[in-house]
Scaffold this motif. Structure first.
Motif, short mmCIF file in Angstrom:
data_model
loop_
_atom_site.label_atom_id
_atom_site.label_comp_id
_atom_site.label_asym_id
_atom_site.label_seq_id
_atom_site.Cartn_x
_atom_site.Cartn_y
_atom_site.Cartn_z
N UNK A 1 0.81 -1.21 0.00
CA UNK A 1 0.00 0.00 0.00
C UNK A 1 0.85 1.26 0.00
N UNK A 2 1.97 1.22 0.73
CA UNK A 2 2.86 2.37 0.78
C UNK A 2 3.50 2.66 -0.57
N UNK A 3 4.00 1.61 -1.23
CA UNK A 3 4.60 1.77 -2.55
C UNK A 3 3.55 2.24 -3.55
N UNK A 4 2.37 1.63 -3.48
CA UNK A 4 1.29 2.01 -4.39
C UNK A 4 0.89 3.48 -4.20
N UNK A 5 0.80 3.91 -2.92
CA UNK A 5 0.46 5.30 -2.64
C UNK A 5 1.51 6.27 -3.17
N UNK A 6 2.77 5.89 -3.00
CA UNK A 6 3.87 6.72 -3.49
C UNK A 6 3.85 6.81 -5.01
N UNK A 7 3.62 5.67 -5.69
CA UNK A 7 3.58 5.65 -7.16
C UNK A 7 2.40 6.46 -7.70
N UNK A 8 1.23 6.24 -7.13
CA UNK A 8 0.02 6.91 -7.63
C UNK A 8 0.07 8.42 -7.41
N UNK A 9 0.47 8.83 -6.20
CA UNK A 9 0.37 10.25 -5.86
C UNK A 9 1.64 11.04 -6.13
N UNK A 10 2.80 10.44 -5.87
CA UNK A 10 4.05 11.19 -6.00
C UNK A 10 4.73 11.01 -7.35
N UNK A 11 4.65 9.81 -7.92
CA UNK A 11 5.31 9.56 -9.21
C UNK A 11 4.37 9.88 -10.37
N UNK A 12 3.18 9.26 -10.37
CA UNK A 12 2.22 9.49 -11.46
C UNK A 12 1.38 10.74 -11.26
N UNK A 13 1.42 11.30 -10.03
CA UNK A 13 0.70 12.53 -9.69
C UNK A 13 -0.80 12.44 -9.99
N UNK A 14 -1.38 11.27 -9.65
CA UNK A 14 -2.82 11.08 -9.79
C UNK A 14 -3.49 11.48 -8.48
N UNK A 15 -4.80 11.50 -8.46
CA UNK A 15 -5.53 11.94 -7.27
C UNK A 15 -5.50 10.89 -6.17
N UNK A 16 -5.73 11.32 -4.94
CA UNK A 16 -5.75 10.38 -3.82
C UNK A 16 -6.94 9.42 -3.91
N UNK A 17 -8.00 9.84 -4.61
CA UNK A 17 -9.16 8.94 -4.80
C UNK A 17 -8.78 7.71 -5.61
N UNK A 18 -7.88 7.88 -6.59
CA UNK A 18 -7.39 6.74 -7.38
C UNK A 18 -6.63 5.78 -6.48
N UNK A 19 -5.80 6.33 -5.58
CA UNK A 19 -5.04 5.51 -4.64
C UNK A 19 -5.98 4.66 -3.77
N UNK A 20 -7.03 5.27 -3.26
CA UNK A 20 -8.00 4.54 -2.43
C UNK A 20 -8.74 3.49 -3.26
N UNK A 21 -9.07 3.82 -4.50
CA UNK A 21 -9.81 2.91 -5.38
C UNK A 21 -9.08 1.63 -5.70
N UNK A 22 -7.76 1.65 -5.64
CA UNK A 22 -6.97 0.43 -5.90
C UNK A 22 -7.34 -0.69 -4.91
N UNK A 23 -7.88 -0.32 -3.74
CA UNK A 23 -8.28 -1.32 -2.74
C UNK A 23 -9.34 -2.29 -3.26
N UNK A 24 -10.10 -1.87 -4.28
CA UNK A 24 -11.13 -2.76 -4.82
C UNK A 24 -10.53 -4.02 -5.46
N UNK A 25 -9.28 -3.95 -5.90
CA UNK A 25 -8.67 -5.12 -6.56
C UNK A 25 -8.53 -6.29 -5.60
#
Length: 391
Positions: free
Chosen positions: A148-172
């Protein structure tokens, strides 16, 4: 009805715990989203908004524990799925402290139901290797936090996507564990197998050894989760990327739990707990005096300390106090999470008014107390073993 597929149930349980763990990492990342530089909440307010993740977890375990014996592991597992799904959707829609509080409550209840159902299920499926298999199951707590930490870093800090996308990954992983549990036959709990009555179960909860372990559980959980849940704020001025430190800590924990067998063979559960308390204390103390790259060295010591805390505390109760049943394990986990809900606002207040170092110094008091407590437990269990051999 098909035979019980232990392997599939175990892997499904690990995936459910993965969801639980990922919510912890994502919540740590959301601290900056909703904090003073984002939505505008103070660190103390965020502490209160996050507390339902822990006391909600506690309520779910305390109610779910006895219900596991009555309505079965299967139904509690599906309740966990429903609560997780609602909590994830609500988190995505959260806009202020109130909505974040409610979303966190649903997630907390889902997390609690996962532990309430699956800890006793694993103890029931592997009666000869309880501590070992509970450690393997709990690999996915630090493992999930690291993912989750790596995913959060990639989504928000590297890809600069919204935090909602980061939370949505939990559905997988949520959908995966639902599919893996679908149509499976579940075992009954160990207390039901042993034929221990409900009245004897409640009596066993009053044993001094169980009460002692329950109090210690509050201190071990607060030492581990209180620190890691507020890692963003604690290490904000350290010259490191806090989320990567969190991933580093949980990577070490996952590795340690995956290979816990040889350690368990060499050290008794009480010996493992004493070892853990010593390293946790040293690690927290080092975090107060280091900065930059040395933070990772201090974090490594801390990680070695907290690796075996949670699963070994549960394994100890399952092994030496099996008559407490699923409720005993639920009380242990529930009290552990309750203690975290208590320390989060306290840590936030210390950081708002004093400093992160002051918060870490205060937290180091907890493992210091545990060192003394587990020295006593180690001596007690050694004497009990000697007495049993003589008899």
């Amino acid at each position: 009805m098909n035979e019980i597929n232990k392997k599939r149930l175990f892997y499904a349980s690990c995936t459910a715990l993965l969801v639980t763990a990922m919510t912890f990492a994502i919540r740590a990342r959301l601290e900056t989203v909703f904090g003073p530089e984002g939505v505008g909440l103070t660190l103390e307010q965020i502490g209160y908004a996050f507390t339902p993740a822990f006391w909600g977890f506690t309520l779910a375990m305390l109610f779910g524990g006895p219900l596991v014996d009555i309505i079965g592991i299967k139904k509690i597992t599906w309740i966990a799925f429903i609560m997780h799904a609602i909590g994830i959707v609500w988190t995505i829609m959260a806009k202020d402290m109130s909505s974040l509080f409610i979303a966190t409550l649903f997630v907390g209840i889902g997390n609690g139901m996962v532990e309430a159902a699956l800890n006793p299920m694993i103890a029931s499926m592997y009666p000869e290797n309880k501590t070992k298999m509970l450690n393997r199951f709990h690999v996915w707590f630090p493992g999930g936090i690291a993912i989750g930490g790596v995913m959060g870093w990639l989504v928000m800090d590297v890809m600069e996507l919204s935090w909602q996308v980061m939370v949505g990954v939990l559905f997988i992983p949520l959908v995966i564990y639902a599919f893996m549990f679908l149509g499976q036959k579940f075992p009954v709990t160990e207390r039901v197998q042993l034929g221990v009555s409900t009245s004897n179960m409640f009596k066993s909860l009053g044993k001094p050894l169980f009460i002692f372990m329950a109090v210690c559980m509050m201190l071990t959980a607060a030492s581990e989760l209180g620190t890691t849940q507020r890692i963003e704020s604690l290490l904000k001025e350290s010259g490191t990327v806090p989320l990567l430190v969190l991933v580093f800590i949980n990577g070490i924990m996952a590795f340690g739990r995956a290979f816990a067998g040889p350690v368990i063979h060499k050290l008794s559960p009480s010996g493992m707990l004493l070892f853990s308390a010593i390293f946790t204390f040293i690690g927290l103390w080092l975090l107060t005096i280091t900065s930059g790259g040395m933070i990772f060295a201090a974090a490594a010591v801390f990680a070695v300390g907290v690796t075996f805390f949670w699963p070994t505390m549960l394994g100890f109760v399952a092994e030496y106090l099996p008559e407490t049943g699923a409720l005993g394990l639920s009380i242990m986990g529930g009290l552990g999470m309750l203690s975290v809900s208590i320390v989060l606002p306290i840590m936030g207040k210390l950081m708002d008014e004093a400093s992160a170092h002051e918060a870490l110094r205060t937290m180091s008091i907890l493992p210091a107390i545990l060192i003394a407590a587990f020295i006593g437990l180690f001596i007690y269990m050694k004497n009990r073993k000697t007495k049993t051999i003589k008899e």
